[in-house]
Write an enzyme that holds these catalytic residues in place. Structure first.
Site, mmCIF file in Angstrom:
data_model
loop_
_atom_site.group_PDB
_atom_site.id
_atom_site.type_symbol
_atom_site.label_atom_id
_atom_site.label_comp_id
_atom_site.label_asym_id
_atom_site.label_seq_id
_atom_site.Cartn_x
_atom_site.Cartn_y
_atom_site.Cartn_z
ATOM 1 N N SER A 173 0.716 -1.226 -0.374
ATOM 2 C CA SER A 173 -0.208 0.092 -0.358
ATOM 3 C C SER A 173 1.007 1.155 -0.273
ATOM 4 C CB SER A 173 -0.547 0.072 1.043
ATOM 5 O OG SER A 173 -0.188 0.105 2.617
ATOM 6 N N LYS B 61 0.398 4.876 6.833
ATOM 7 C CA LYS B 61 -0.391 5.749 5.379
ATOM 8 C C LYS B 61 0.268 6.941 5.719
ATOM 9 C CE LYS B 61 -3.038 2.080 4.860
ATOM 10 N NZ LYS B 61 -2.843 1.310 3.771
#
EC number: 3.4.21.-
Length: 182
Positions: free
Chosen positions: A42, A90
């Site tokens: 990711s 993230k």
């Protein structure tokens, strides 16, 4: 007899050192920083650019987020809003007051509420992020990734950056994307 005295002194020194080292280590890990292995795709290409062959290990700075001082572009470790047993890593795309153009969230445009962040993975097709679960509470932030410490070939400081196409459209204070500091 002399060996018994030496062994006893060694044991006492070890025990006293242990009782000092454990609380100091726990305090450091709880308040200052800890290391974490980054798994998955990711955050490619920023983290794990080679895939799963040698996952990056990052230093997560807990001290820098203690007063919720999180900025656009920071890579942060967050408790997953969907599974509190899991931590995810993230990039911060938007902070409170920012207007974000989403990538598949239920609303095309979102104003990030007070006390929240908009976080996204760098590899959009392979990321479980705010485009799935919406804005994330600042209280879920655990740390800010400051350095890649493993593998040695990737040792580096992690600089905050937001890709130009993912910058907020507008901030609540009225600044446009051209007014942002990178």
């Amino acid at each position: 007899m002399a060996q018994t005295g030496f062994g006893r002194r060694y044991f006492k020194a070890f025990v006293s050192g242990f009782f000092v080292a454990v609380p100091v280590t726990v305090t450091v890990l709880d308040r200052l920083a800890y290391v974490a292995r980054v798994e998955g795709a990711s955050m490619q290409p920023s983290l794990n650019p080679d895939g799963g062959s040698s996952p990056d290990v990052v230093l997560l700075n807990r001290w820098s987020v203690r007063n919720y001082q999180v900025h656009r572009g920071d890579i942060v470790s967050v408790l997953s809003p969907k599974d509190p047993q899991q931590k995810i890593i993230k990039r911060v795309i938007g902070i409170e007051g920012d207007f974000i153009k989403t990538l598949g969230y239920k609303n095309r445009y979102v104003r990030v509420p007070d006390g929240h962040l908009w976080i996204e993975g760098d590899h959009h097709g392979h990321s479980f992020d705010s485009n799935t679960f919406g804005p994330v509470s600042l209280g879920l932030v655990h740390g800010r990734a400051s350095h890649i410490i493993w593998p040695p070939s990737r040792w580096q400081r992690i600089e905050p950056s937001v890709p130009p196409e993912r910058r907020p459209l507008l901030n609540w204070e009225g600044a446009t994307e051209d007014g942002y500091d990178d």
